[in-house]
Design an enzyme around this catalytic site. Structure first.
Site, PDB file in Angstrom:
ATOM      1  N   ASP A  16      -5.146  -3.994  46.019  1.00 57.43           N
ATOM      2  CA  ASP A  16      -3.802  -4.502  45.741  1.00 57.43           C
ATOM      3  C   ASP A  16      -2.823  -3.347  45.911  1.00 57.43           C
ATOM      4  O   ASP A  16      -3.220  -2.178  45.975  1.00 57.43           O
ATOM      5  CB  ASP A  16      -3.733  -5.054  44.298  1.00 57.43           C
ATOM      6  CG  ASP A  16      -2.342  -5.549  43.954  1.00 57.43           C
ATOM      7  OD1 ASP A  16      -1.798  -6.359  44.715  1.00 57.43           O
ATOM      8  OD2 ASP A  16      -1.764  -5.091  42.941  1.00 57.43           O
ATOM      9  N   CYS A  79      -3.746  -8.837  46.783  1.00 61.55           N
ATOM     10  CA  CYS A  79      -2.285  -8.795  46.875  1.00 61.55           C
ATOM     11  C   CYS A  79      -1.801  -9.933  47.782  1.00 61.55           C
ATOM     12  O   CYS A  79      -2.216 -10.032  48.940  1.00 61.55           O
ATOM     13  CB  CYS A  79      -1.881  -7.449  47.459  1.00 61.55           C
ATOM     14  SG  CYS A  79      -0.118  -7.258  47.698  1.00 61.55           S
ATOM     15  N   GLU A 157       5.839  -5.257  35.033  1.00 60.48           N
ATOM     16  CA  GLU A 157       5.378  -3.855  34.989  1.00 60.48           C
ATOM     17  C   GLU A 157       5.945  -3.159  33.754  1.00 60.48           C
ATOM     18  O   GLU A 157       5.324  -2.276  33.187  1.00 60.48           O
ATOM     19  CB  GLU A 157       5.834  -3.099  36.241  1.00 60.48           C
ATOM     20  CG  GLU A 157       5.249  -3.656  37.514  1.00 60.48           C
ATOM     21  CD  GLU A 157       4.213  -2.769  38.176  1.00 60.48           C
ATOM     22  OE1 GLU A 157       4.342  -1.550  38.061  1.00 60.48           O
ATOM     23  OE2 GLU A 157       3.292  -3.325  38.812  1.00 60.48           O
ATOM     24  N   CYS A 190       1.847 -14.451  43.345  1.00 63.19           N
ATOM     25  CA  CYS A 190       2.009 -13.004  43.184  1.00 63.19           C
ATOM     26  C   CYS A 190       1.080 -12.576  42.060  1.00 63.19           C
ATOM     27  O   CYS A 190       0.949 -13.289  41.054  1.00 63.19           O
ATOM     28  CB  CYS A 190       3.459 -12.674  42.827  1.00 63.19           C
ATOM     29  SG  CYS A 190       3.726 -10.950  42.391  1.00 63.19           S
TER      30      CYS A 190
HETATM   31  N1  DGL Z   1       0.769  -7.379  44.476  1.00 63.37           N
HETATM   32  C1  DGL Z   1       2.008  -7.932  44.986  1.00 63.37           C
HETATM   33  C2  DGL Z   1       1.794  -9.405  45.383  1.00 63.37           C
HETATM   34  O1  DGL Z   1       0.891 -10.076  44.894  1.00 63.37           O
HETATM   35  C3  DGL Z   1       3.122  -7.800  43.954  1.00 63.37           C
HETATM   36  C4  DGL Z   1       3.584  -6.368  43.743  1.00 63.37           C
HETATM   37  C5  DGL Z   1       4.211  -5.753  44.976  1.00 63.37           C
HETATM   38  O2  DGL Z   1       5.331  -6.187  45.367  1.00 63.37           O
HETATM   39  O3  DGL Z   1       3.599  -4.869  45.547  1.00 63.37           O
HETATM   40  O4  DGL Z   1       2.516  -9.901  46.209  1.00 63.37           O
END
Ligand code: DGL
Length: 281
Positions: A16, A79, A157, A190
């Site tokens: 990720d 991700c 976060e 997300c």
């Molecule tokens: N891990 C990203 C997603 O699932 C969210 C965090 C980012 O923008 O890097 O899209």
């Protein structure tokens, strides 16, 4: 049937842009407690969700290349933004099966009920059209309402809870149109959004089923391993070994909130090392 014990014992790789993918790891352990997992969080280059798809594709190929050097039996692109930008090139380059979070999430959303499907995700994921395409490919008759929600990643976060007034305020703004449309299902597209599912569920009401892409991906991983006879059947809990491209202490400290369990081992790996991995499939 010949059982390849050595293959069964190999870890699942998960990557990720940072800590968020640990929400997918949480679902993997819930579904398959005996599996060992090697995780890479590219915390030095997070967020991916506001970057160009070309940049995300380059980072994602490096992340995948690094993990594929760890003798995996399967790779999970946890991700959503990396799945949207790079799943085809990663799958083409990978010697082991690759599971993304988009296709399983879409399948679960379509199965949840008839009617419009909502998607909330990062700006880059929505801009890529990956969810919209995947839904149209599976069922062209479905209405899709896709909403970018860029403020939610920094809010999670920062550790803001479901009932924080700032969370409610921001969610009301993003979900305004979706509340009116009342989709049959809403994909939380997300890694970070499952941590806000209480607040999102309250705003959307009982007629909308919330779909966690991570949970859907974990179900897909289980099906895939069972089909390949590659599931680790050990009855002791699996190990979680992590790599981060930034501060390992911070990663271990915050990781528990996302993963729902302590991180067993966390090591630093520099982005200069990741850059050595190939950029094209
Ligand atoms: N891990 C990203 C997603 O699932 C969210 C965090 C980012 O923008 O890097 O899209």
């Amino acid at each position: 049937m010949v059982v390849d014990v050595e293959k069964r014992n190999r870890p699942i790789g998960v990557f990720d842009s940072g800590l968020g993918g640990l929400t997918v790891v949480r679902e993997l352990f819930r579904t398959m407690p005996g599996e060992d997992i090697v995780y890479l969080g590219d915390s030095a280059r997070v967020p991916y969700g506001i970057k160009s798809l070309e940049t995300v594709r380059r980072f994602a190929l490096e992340d995948a290349g690094f993990l594929l050097g760890q003798d995996l039996k399967l790779l999970v692109v946890a991700c959503n933004t990396a799945s949207a930008a790079a799943i085809e090139v990663i799958s083409a380059a990978s010697p082991v099966p690759v599971v993304d979070v988009i296709r399983p999430g879409v399948a679960a959303a379509l199965a949840a009920g008839a009617g419009p499907v909502g998607v909330v995700a990062t700006e880059a994921t929505i801009r890529s059209g990956a969810y919209q395409r995947a839904i149209a490919d599976a069922d062209a008759s479905r209405e899709v309402h896709a909403v970018a929600a860029p403020l939610l990643v920094p809010i999670v976060e920062e550790g803001r809870a479901d009932d924080d007034p700032i969370v409610t305020h921001v969610l009301c703004d993003y979900l305004h149109d979706l509340q009116r449309i009342r989709p049959a299902s809403l994909i939380l597209g997300c890694t970070h959004y499952p941590l806000l599912s209480g607040a999102i569920g309250k705003l959307m009401g009982p007629d909308t089923v919330l779909i966690s892409s991570g949970q859907a991906a974990a179900d897909e991983v289980r099906r895939r391993l069972e089909k390949d006879n590659a599931k680790n059947e050990k009855d002791t809990g699996g190990q979680l070994r992590c790599y981060t491209t930034d501060n390992p202490q911070r990663f271990a400290q915050l990781g528990e909130r996302f993963g729902g369990r302590p991180v067993d081992v966390v090591e630093y790996v520099g982005t200069d090392e990741l850059e050595r991995y190939p950029h094209s499939g």
